[in-house]
Every structure is written in C-alpha cells, then in structure tokens.
Write a protein that holds these residues in place. Structure first.
Motif, PDB file in Angstrom:
ATOM      1  N   TRP A  54       6.463  23.022   0.436  1.00 42.94           N
ATOM      2  CA  TRP A  54       6.092  22.393   1.704  1.00 42.94           C
ATOM      3  C   TRP A  54       4.577  22.262   1.834  1.00 42.94           C
ATOM      4  O   TRP A  54       4.060  21.189   2.152  1.00 42.94           O
ATOM      5  CB  TRP A  54       6.658  23.191   2.865  1.00 42.94           C
ATOM      6  CG  TRP A  54       6.167  22.724   4.207  1.00 42.94           C
ATOM      7  CD1 TRP A  54       5.129  23.228   4.930  1.00 42.94           C
ATOM      8  CD2 TRP A  54       6.680  21.634   4.972  1.00 42.94           C
ATOM      9  NE1 TRP A  54       4.957  22.541   6.102  1.00 42.94           N
ATOM     10  CE2 TRP A  54       5.902  21.547   6.153  1.00 42.94           C
ATOM     11  CE3 TRP A  54       7.722  20.726   4.792  1.00 42.94           C
ATOM     12  CZ2 TRP A  54       6.139  20.597   7.141  1.00 42.94           C
ATOM     13  CZ3 TRP A  54       7.961  19.773   5.768  1.00 42.94           C
ATOM     14  CH2 TRP A  54       7.177  19.711   6.920  1.00 42.94           C
ATOM     15  N   TRP A  55       3.854  23.344   1.565  1.00 41.82           N
ATOM     16  CA  TRP A  55       2.398  23.314   1.741  1.00 41.82           C
ATOM     17  C   TRP A  55       1.731  22.436   0.691  1.00 41.82           C
ATOM     18  O   TRP A  55       0.696  21.813   0.957  1.00 41.82           O
ATOM     19  CB  TRP A  55       1.825  24.728   1.748  1.00 41.82           C
ATOM     20  CG  TRP A  55       2.193  25.448   3.004  1.00 41.82           C
ATOM     21  CD1 TRP A  55       3.069  26.478   3.142  1.00 41.82           C
ATOM     22  CD2 TRP A  55       1.737  25.125   4.322  1.00 41.82           C
ATOM     23  NE1 TRP A  55       3.190  26.839   4.458  1.00 41.82           N
ATOM     24  CE2 TRP A  55       2.378  26.036   5.212  1.00 41.82           C
ATOM     25  CE3 TRP A  55       0.860  24.179   4.843  1.00 41.82           C
ATOM     26  CZ2 TRP A  55       2.157  25.998   6.580  1.00 41.82           C
ATOM     27  CZ3 TRP A  55       0.637  24.145   6.215  1.00 41.82           C
ATOM     28  CH2 TRP A  55       1.274  25.050   7.063  1.00 41.82           C
ATOM     29  N   PHE A  56       2.329  22.347  -0.504  1.00 37.38           N
ATOM     30  CA  PHE A  56       1.842  21.365  -1.480  1.00 37.38           C
ATOM     31  C   PHE A  56       1.953  19.962  -0.890  1.00 37.38           C
ATOM     32  O   PHE A  56       1.019  19.149  -0.993  1.00 37.38           O
ATOM     33  CB  PHE A  56       2.655  21.452  -2.775  1.00 37.38           C
ATOM     34  CG  PHE A  56       2.494  20.237  -3.667  1.00 37.38           C
ATOM     35  CD1 PHE A  56       1.367  20.075  -4.454  1.00 37.38           C
ATOM     36  CD2 PHE A  56       3.469  19.243  -3.691  1.00 37.38           C
ATOM     37  CE1 PHE A  56       1.208  18.945  -5.252  1.00 37.38           C
ATOM     38  CE2 PHE A  56       3.322  18.120  -4.491  1.00 37.38           C
ATOM     39  CZ  PHE A  56       2.192  17.971  -5.272  1.00 37.38           C
ATOM     40  N   GLY A  57       3.097  19.665  -0.278  1.00 36.50           N
ATOM     41  CA  GLY A  57       3.306  18.340   0.304  1.00 36.50           C
ATOM     42  C   GLY A  57       2.359  18.048   1.449  1.00 36.50           C
ATOM     43  O   GLY A  57       1.872  16.920   1.599  1.00 36.50           O
ATOM     44  N   VAL A  58       2.071  19.055   2.269  1.00 37.82           N
ATOM     45  CA  VAL A  58       1.138  18.876   3.388  1.00 37.82           C
ATOM     46  C   VAL A  58      -0.259  18.532   2.874  1.00 37.82           C
ATOM     47  O   VAL A  58      -0.921  17.608   3.368  1.00 37.82           O
ATOM     48  CB  VAL A  58       1.102  20.141   4.268  1.00 37.82           C
ATOM     49  CG1 VAL A  58      -0.041  20.061   5.287  1.00 37.82           C
ATOM     50  CG2 VAL A  58       2.437  20.331   4.985  1.00 37.82           C
ATOM     51  N   LEU A  59      -0.710  19.268   1.850  1.00 45.49           N
ATOM     52  CA  LEU A  59      -2.039  18.998   1.277  1.00 45.49           C
ATOM     53  C   LEU A  59      -2.064  17.645   0.573  1.00 45.49           C
ATOM     54  O   LEU A  59      -3.065  16.915   0.632  1.00 45.49           O
ATOM     55  CB  LEU A  59      -2.410  20.119   0.296  1.00 45.49           C
ATOM     56  CG  LEU A  59      -2.691  21.487   0.929  1.00 45.49           C
ATOM     57  CD1 LEU A  59      -2.877  22.543  -0.148  1.00 45.49           C
ATOM     58  CD2 LEU A  59      -3.935  21.421   1.820  1.00 45.49           C
ATOM     59  N   HIS A  60      -0.976  17.309  -0.101  1.00 43.28           N
ATOM     60  CA  HIS A  60      -0.890  16.027  -0.793  1.00 43.28           C
ATOM     61  C   HIS A  60      -1.011  14.878   0.206  1.00 43.28           C
ATOM     62  O   HIS A  60      -1.703  13.877  -0.048  1.00 43.28           O
ATOM     63  CB  HIS A  60       0.440  15.933  -1.542  1.00 43.28           C
ATOM     64  CG  HIS A  60       0.547  14.777  -2.485  1.00 43.28           C
ATOM     65  ND1 HIS A  60       0.866  13.500  -2.059  1.00 43.28           N
ATOM     66  CD2 HIS A  60       0.370  14.693  -3.824  1.00 43.28           C
ATOM     67  CE1 HIS A  60       0.892  12.693  -3.094  1.00 43.28           C
ATOM     68  NE2 HIS A  60       0.600  13.384  -4.178  1.00 43.28           N
ATOM     69  N   TYR A  95       0.835  -1.206   0.000  1.00 43.51           N
ATOM     70  CA  TYR A  95       0.000   0.000   0.000  1.00 43.51           C
ATOM     71  C   TYR A  95       0.871   1.259   0.000  1.00 43.51           C
ATOM     72  O   TYR A  95       2.057   1.222   0.341  1.00 43.51           O
ATOM     73  CB  TYR A  95      -0.950   0.011   1.198  1.00 43.51           C
ATOM     74  CG  TYR A  95      -0.287  -0.112   2.552  1.00 43.51           C
ATOM     75  CD1 TYR A  95      -0.011   1.018   3.321  1.00 43.51           C
ATOM     76  CD2 TYR A  95       0.054  -1.358   3.078  1.00 43.51           C
ATOM     77  CE1 TYR A  95       0.571   0.911   4.563  1.00 43.51           C
ATOM     78  CE2 TYR A  95       0.648  -1.477   4.327  1.00 43.51           C
ATOM     79  CZ  TYR A  95       0.904  -0.332   5.069  1.00 43.51           C
ATOM     80  OH  TYR A  95       1.501  -0.449   6.307  1.00 43.51           O
ATOM     81  N   GLY A  96       0.262   2.367  -0.391  1.00 41.97           N
ATOM     82  CA  GLY A  96       0.959   3.641  -0.420  1.00 41.97           C
ATOM     83  C   GLY A  96       0.881   4.356   0.913  1.00 41.97           C
ATOM     84  O   GLY A  96      -0.087   4.204   1.659  1.00 41.97           O
ATOM     85  N   TYR A  97       1.918   5.145   1.196  1.00 40.96           N
ATOM     86  CA  TYR A  97       1.962   5.895   2.456  1.00 40.96           C
ATOM     87  C   TYR A  97       2.529   7.285   2.187  1.00 40.96           C
ATOM     88  O   TYR A  97       3.422   7.455   1.353  1.00 40.96           O
ATOM     89  CB  TYR A  97       2.835   5.166   3.488  1.00 40.96           C
ATOM     90  CG  TYR A  97       2.666   5.706   4.886  1.00 40.96           C
ATOM     91  CD1 TYR A  97       1.673   5.215   5.719  1.00 40.96           C
ATOM     92  CD2 TYR A  97       3.474   6.740   5.365  1.00 40.96           C
ATOM     93  CE1 TYR A  97       1.485   5.721   6.995  1.00 40.96           C
ATOM     94  CE2 TYR A  97       3.304   7.254   6.638  1.00 40.96           C
ATOM     95  CZ  TYR A  97       2.311   6.737   7.453  1.00 40.96           C
ATOM     96  OH  TYR A  97       2.130   7.246   8.710  1.00 40.96           O
ATOM     97  N   ASP A  98       1.998   8.268   2.885  1.00 41.99           N
ATOM     98  CA  ASP A  98       2.444   9.656   2.718  1.00 41.99           C
ATOM     99  C   ASP A  98       2.712  10.250   4.088  1.00 41.99           C
ATOM    100  O   ASP A  98       1.813  10.323   4.929  1.00 41.99           O
ATOM    101  CB  ASP A  98       1.372  10.475   1.991  1.00 41.99           C
ATOM    102  CG  ASP A  98       1.962  11.643   1.220  1.00 41.99           C
ATOM    103  OD1 ASP A  98       3.107  12.025   1.506  1.00 41.99           O
ATOM    104  OD2 ASP A  98       1.275  12.169   0.325  1.00 41.99           O
ATOM    105  N   SER A  99       3.935  10.640   4.345  1.00 46.57           N
ATOM    106  CA  SER A  99       4.298  11.255   5.619  1.00 46.57           C
ATOM    107  C   SER A  99       4.511  12.749   5.426  1.00 46.57           C
ATOM    108  O   SER A  99       4.262  13.293   4.351  1.00 46.57           O
ATOM    109  CB  SER A  99       5.565  10.589   6.167  1.00 46.57           C
ATOM    110  OG  SER A  99       6.626  10.730   5.252  1.00 46.57           O
ATOM    111  N   GLU A 100       4.980  13.422   6.457  1.00 47.70           N
ATOM    112  CA  GLU A 100       5.249  14.848   6.333  1.00 47.70           C
ATOM    113  C   GLU A 100       6.305  15.063   5.236  1.00 47.70           C
ATOM    114  O   GLU A 100       7.225  14.267   5.098  1.00 47.70           O
ATOM    115  CB  GLU A 100       5.721  15.437   7.671  1.00 47.70           C
ATOM    116  CG  GLU A 100       7.072  14.984   8.139  1.00 47.70           C
ATOM    117  CD  GLU A 100       7.059  13.589   8.756  1.00 47.70           C
ATOM    118  OE1 GLU A 100       8.151  13.057   8.987  1.00 47.70           O
ATOM    119  OE2 GLU A 100       5.967  13.038   8.989  1.00 47.70           O
ATOM    120  N   PRO A 101       6.177  16.131   4.434  1.00 54.98           N
ATOM    121  CA  PRO A 101       7.013  16.282   3.227  1.00 54.98           C
ATOM    122  C   PRO A 101       8.388  16.884   3.506  1.00 54.98           C
ATOM    123  O   PRO A 101       8.708  17.979   3.057  1.00 54.98           O
ATOM    124  CB  PRO A 101       6.162  17.208   2.350  1.00 54.98           C
ATOM    125  CG  PRO A 101       5.431  18.070   3.344  1.00 54.98           C
ATOM    126  CD  PRO A 101       5.140  17.177   4.530  1.00 54.98           C
TER     127      PRO A 101
END
Length: 277
Positions: free
Chosen positions: A241-247, A225-231
């Motif tokens: 940074w804020w793009f990564g947070v929203l992503h 599975y996919g995982y997204d942590s803080e960017p």
C-alpha cells in the motif's frame, strides 16, 4: 430559480460498506476520503468528470464493452452516480461480446459484438460519443477495434478511453503471471471482484506512445496521458500500500498504472473517410 430536467436516476442497489482495513488505509493516507468516501486523486471520478463534461443531452453514446454494470456494486454513492450516463444523453447503446451484458440496467439498448469484435448492428457515422472503459487491454486486434470506432462515430465525434498501462508496475506484473494463474491472483488481490468479471488480457496497444500513435493513424486528434490514483489493488499488505502511495506521488506519467485518452475524430480527414469506405 434553476430546475434540472431530463435526467434519469441510475438504478442503484444497496451496496456493502468499504472493508474496515481498506477504510483505515484510505483515511490514514487520504484524510479527505472521510468526506464522501473518495480521494482527491480517485481515477474513476477524474475520468468520468471529463466524460460528463463532454456529453450532451442530444448525444447517442456507445458504451463499448459495457459489461453487466459491475460498477453498480461500488459502495461509494457519488462514484456510482457519476458513471451513469443514461438520462444524461439521448440514448446509451451498450455493446459487448457477452449476452449477459444485455441486463446492464444503465443502457437503453444492447447489441452483441461479433466474434471478431465488430459491431454489425450499428450504421456508419451513427454515434456521437464512444465510451471505452477498461476494455482495450482485452482487445486482440487493435486495428480492427479502432477501425470500428472510427466507422460508427460521426465526424468530430468523441472517444473517451481508460485502460491499463503495460509499462506500469501493474501491467508488468500482469504480463509476468501465467494465464492459468492470473485469474486467481486478480480475485485474491481485488477481493471485491467476481470471477465473472475477470477476462483474458493481451495488452496489444497499452502504452501511451502506442495508443497515441494508433489514434492518430485512425484519424483522431487525441490527448493521451498517464494517471495514478490511490492504490486500491495494493491494499492486501501495508508495505505494498505505501509503495503505491509513494508511486502515485512521484512516478513519471509514462509509468503510471492507468492511461486516459480523450479524442475527437477529425472531420474530412482522409484516414477517417477511408474507414467508412
């Protein structure tokens, strides 16, 4: 009264504190990071929480692609400690194509991978668990790679794998950058990374679907599975940074930057038996 025994403390050098800009971004976006230094979605902690839940004191563990132990430079003590499995299992064997990895302080033994990526020093069905952290993206021949893992694992042995998702914004950007420029870019974006820890990438099996298929092909029952942590890799500018947070909050799992895979080698499966033939 409860007493914990048989646990060897990691060798933890003194590490520098987080850069002030990164600390400010973390605390503003993830205020819980003020307490312990990590966020609720920290990918390393999420991955190693599950690894630690799977290991047993009687296990022999193969750290495939162990490296020199760069994570010991992590400024967050809890995150450093949770990655140290030496002392929590019977033995940690490190394997790597570089002889420098023999100096990794958190392995008990070291074996060199041959030029094709095989592990000739390890006998068939000799490992209980294989850890493969940020390695698959560097693998040129995934079939040989998973064949070797299947060969050295005992039936019902476990595989814990973390890698880059080639379909994520990070994976797409990495593949678009020319090879001769990519190392400099990585060092600029990830300022805590050293040149000796940047390696060539191939992304031959780095989508959720491809990895799920490959594990099934080589006799594993798997959860991928996919995982997204803080960017953290996007901290070079406020906009990124804020793009990564929203992503991290809204992206579908198949587009998330990191892939986690936890798998068990099927006992008695014909494909698993063929790997040892």
């Amino acid at each position: 009264d409860y007493k914990v025994t048989g646990v060897q403390t990691c060798a933890l050098p003194i590490s520098p504190s987080l850069p002030s800009k990164l600390r400010h971004l973390l605390e503003k976006s993830y205020p819980e990071s003020r307490f312990g230094g990590f966020t609720d979605i920290d990918g390393t902690i999420a991955f190693y929480n599950r690894v630690n839940a799977l290991v047993k004191p009687t296990d022999t563990l193969l750290d495939l692609g162990c490296g020199r132990g760069r994570y010991l430079e992590d400024p967050i003590p809890y995150r450093r400690e949770i990655r140290c499995l030496r002392g929590r299992v019977k033995k940690v064997i490190g394997a790597d194509p570089s002889e420098e990895a023999a100096a990794n302080p958190n392995i008990d033994e070291f074996t060199l991978l041959d030029p094709l990526g095989r592990i000739p020093a390890l006998a068939d069905a000799s490992m209980d668990i294989v850890l493969c952290d940020w390695v698959l993206e560097h693998v040129l021949d995934p079939d040989l790679f998973f064949s070797e893992i299947g060969r050295v694992l005992r039936p019902e042995g476990r595989l814990c794998l973390r890698t880059t998702n080639a379909r994520s914004y990070f994976g797409i950007a990495a593949r678009l950058v020319p090879e001769h420029f990519s190392k400099r870019l990585v060092l600029r974006v990830q300022q805590n990374r050293k040149a000796q820890d940047v390696f060539r990438t191939f992304y031959r099996c780095n989508t959720i679907g491809a990895l799920r298929h490959k594990l099934h092909q080589f006799g594993f029952d798997a959860c991928v599975y996919g995982y997204d942590s803080e960017p953290l890799s996007l901290a070079f500018s406020g906009a990124s940074w804020w793009f990564g947070v929203l992503h991290a909050k809204h992206a579908p799992r198949f587009l998330r930057p990191t892939i986690f895979a936890f798998a068990c080698l099927r006992s008695g499966d014909k494909r698993a038996v063929l790997l040892r033939a």
